[in-house]
Design an enzyme around this catalytic site. Sequence first.
Site, short mmCIF file in Angstrom:
data_model
loop_
_atom_site.label_atom_id
_atom_site.label_comp_id
_atom_site.label_asym_id
_atom_site.label_seq_id
_atom_site.Cartn_x
_atom_site.Cartn_y
_atom_site.Cartn_z
CG HIS A 190 8.50 5.72 -1.15
ND1 HIS A 190 8.70 6.05 -2.48
CD2 HIS A 190 7.71 4.63 -1.16
CE1 HIS A 190 8.06 5.18 -3.24
NE2 HIS A 190 7.44 4.31 -2.46
CD GLU A 191 6.26 2.60 1.84
OE1 GLU A 191 5.05 2.65 1.52
OE2 GLU A 191 7.10 1.96 1.18
CG HIS A 251 2.86 5.34 -1.61
ND1 HIS A 251 2.58 5.53 -2.96
CD2 HIS A 251 3.97 4.57 -1.57
CE1 HIS A 251 3.50 4.90 -3.68
NE2 HIS A 251 4.35 4.32 -2.86
CD GLU A 293 5.97 2.77 -5.86
OE1 GLU A 293 7.05 3.06 -5.31
OE2 GLU A 293 5.01 2.29 -5.23
#
Length: 241
Positions: free
Chosen positions: A107-108, A111, A169
């Site tokens: 997820h990070e 980004h 997100e």
Amino acid sequence: MNIVDDSQILPASFMQYETFLKEHELSKDVKLSNEIQTVGQRLSKSVDRFMRANGMTEEANNYKWEFNLVEDKQMNAWCLPGGKVVFYTGILPVCKNTDGIAAVMGHEIAHAFAKHGQERMTSAYGQQLGGVAVALGTSGQNYETQMLWNSIYGISSQVGMLAYSRTHETEADKLGMVFMIMAGYDPEEAIRLWQRMKEVSTGNAPPEFLSTHPSNDTRIEDLKNYLPVARMNARKYGVDN
């Protein structure tokens, strides 16, 4: 919209990362630190493969991957542009296992891959377009720029999981799931991760329409629905065993 070029942001990103590591205590738990390193290396290879398959060779070459675990009770993790990743020990209990770590890290990294931070940085500077390069170039000395980095990338966050927009997100959730499948991790753990996030945040989350994040329930449902698509997309680029 993004006006922040990699040639501007990456040197500042690497400098910010070095500064952070000098000011924070790395975990002395060798086993956990090695686990973060191993997961990071597997995910970074998958992201590199994804980028090169999509004509992003120059960007892939610019990544200088690094993964560190810091001793901090905050429930947080982040990835700076260029592949500089930090996990806080405080988020490991909700990760629970290696696949959970892969879900958070995917997820990070997503980004950073999607340049969500640069988009927010562009918005933050607003009309001061001419000052972007100067401000980034002086990130080691400029207090205001340091604070901008901290807020955009969650470096000083107390709440964990960065405060991007709901659109960002959702995109990071989906891309992260593809990356973790490509790296050979169980994507269903991403769903279970957010179920655990819901348990630890019960009563503390604002209504979804007031939040920059989707609600935990929305994320869980979106990931369940996206799982077959994620598996299909991951197969296009090869899945590590």
